[in-house]
Design an enzyme around this catalytic site. Structure first.
Site, short mmCIF file in Angstrom:
data_model
loop_
_atom_site.label_atom_id
_atom_site.label_comp_id
_atom_site.label_asym_id
_atom_site.label_seq_id
_atom_site.Cartn_x
_atom_site.Cartn_y
_atom_site.Cartn_z
N GLU A 90 42.13 39.58 72.32
CA GLU A 90 41.43 39.86 72.96
C GLU A 90 41.14 41.16 72.98
OE1 GLU A 90 40.41 36.58 75.64
OE2 GLU A 90 41.03 34.83 74.23
N ASP B 34 35.14 36.89 85.58
CA ASP B 34 36.32 37.69 85.84
C ASP B 34 36.91 37.86 86.94
OD1 ASP B 34 36.78 37.98 83.12
OD2 ASP B 34 35.37 39.66 83.31
#
Length: 269
Positions: free
Chosen positions: A51, A62
């Protein structure tokens, strides 16, 4: 390349009685040209699928590690064209390795959904992971992705109720990304007791592979997750290796070594 390459790669790992190793690294990190070198290093170490993250100024899902990498990439001047160029460079060098882009929805929407799908496919990408796109609002993207043979991977979480899981997995393609824990990305000392239950519940709704991410950072944790998941997704641990390295070259070697350790882990079911 298309979604078919992703499907075949995950099926091959299953046929070998192991989980696939899926790595994550953001484009533009540690530098714009260096991102392709970092991805190459994890592939050389044994990653089955990669990815490539599209850095975002507000990466709300995140943790601090990937936020730091995104900030570095943005200060390096990363643009979507550079992300696509990274995808192209990696796929041209590794035509049998599926490369996805993981991105928040806003950059895709601003770029243009049909344009992004066409340009990603032209660069050799096999699909997108879209953690913040609600499936109820995804029809236009799904049509564009299908036109270009791209997979659309949605994220499910331990909080997802069974009815919601069925709705998400009915729309997704490629695989299902199961978040092992509640919260943001980042390495953890434990990968989360809820992960196995989430995988089991998700599998009741779909035949798609179910891959687990958020928290895996070493071979032991990879083996633990590989015991019940079709794929083990690792991101923050790779990013941290580069952040900790004394030089760019040392960073590439560090992620190659980590990928090799994790590749052994996913084979120790």
């Amino acid at each position: 390349m298309t979604n078919a390459l992703l499907t075949t790669t995950l099926a091959n790992a299953k046929a070998e009685n192991r989980a696939a190793l899926i790595s994550y690294l953001p484009a533009g990190f540690p530098t714009i040209p260096g991102a392709a070198k970092a991805v190459q290093a994890v592939i050389d170490g044994g990653a089955d699928v990669v990815e490539i993250g599209l850095p975002h100024s507000d990466p709300v899902l995140d943790g601090a590690t990937i936020q730091t990498a995104d900030d570095i990439a943005l200060r390096n001047g990363i643009r979507i064209k550079d992300v696509l160029a990274t995808v192209r460079a990696v796929t041209e060098a590794n035509p049998t390795v599926p490369i996805l882009v993981m991105t928040y929805w806003n950059p895709v929407d601003r770029y243009g959904q049909a344009r992004f799908a066409a340009d990603l496919a032209a660069a050799g990408g096999v699909g997108c992971i879209l953690p913040d796109l609600p499936v109820e609002e995804a029809d236009e993207w799904l049509a564009a992705a299908a036109e270009h043979g791209l997979a659309t991977v949605f994220v499910v979480a331990p909080s997802s109720q069974d009815q919601r899981l069925a709705l998400i997995t009915a729309k997704g393609t490629g695989f299902v990304y199961a978040a092992a824990v509640m919260g943001v990305t980042g390495t953890r000392t434990q990968v989360g007791a809820m992960a196995e239950d989430l995988v089991e519940r998700t599998r009741r709704t779909t035949d798609l592979p179910v891959c687990v991410g958020l928290g895996v950072s070493n071979a032991e944790q990879a083996a633990e997750v590989a015991a019940f998941a079709d794929g083990v997704i690792v991101g923050s641990a790779f990013v941290q290796r580069i952040l900790d390295a004394p030089s760019e070259d040392a960073g590439y070697e560090a992620v190659r070594e980590l990928a090799a350790e994790l590749a052994q882990g996913v084979r120790k079911r």
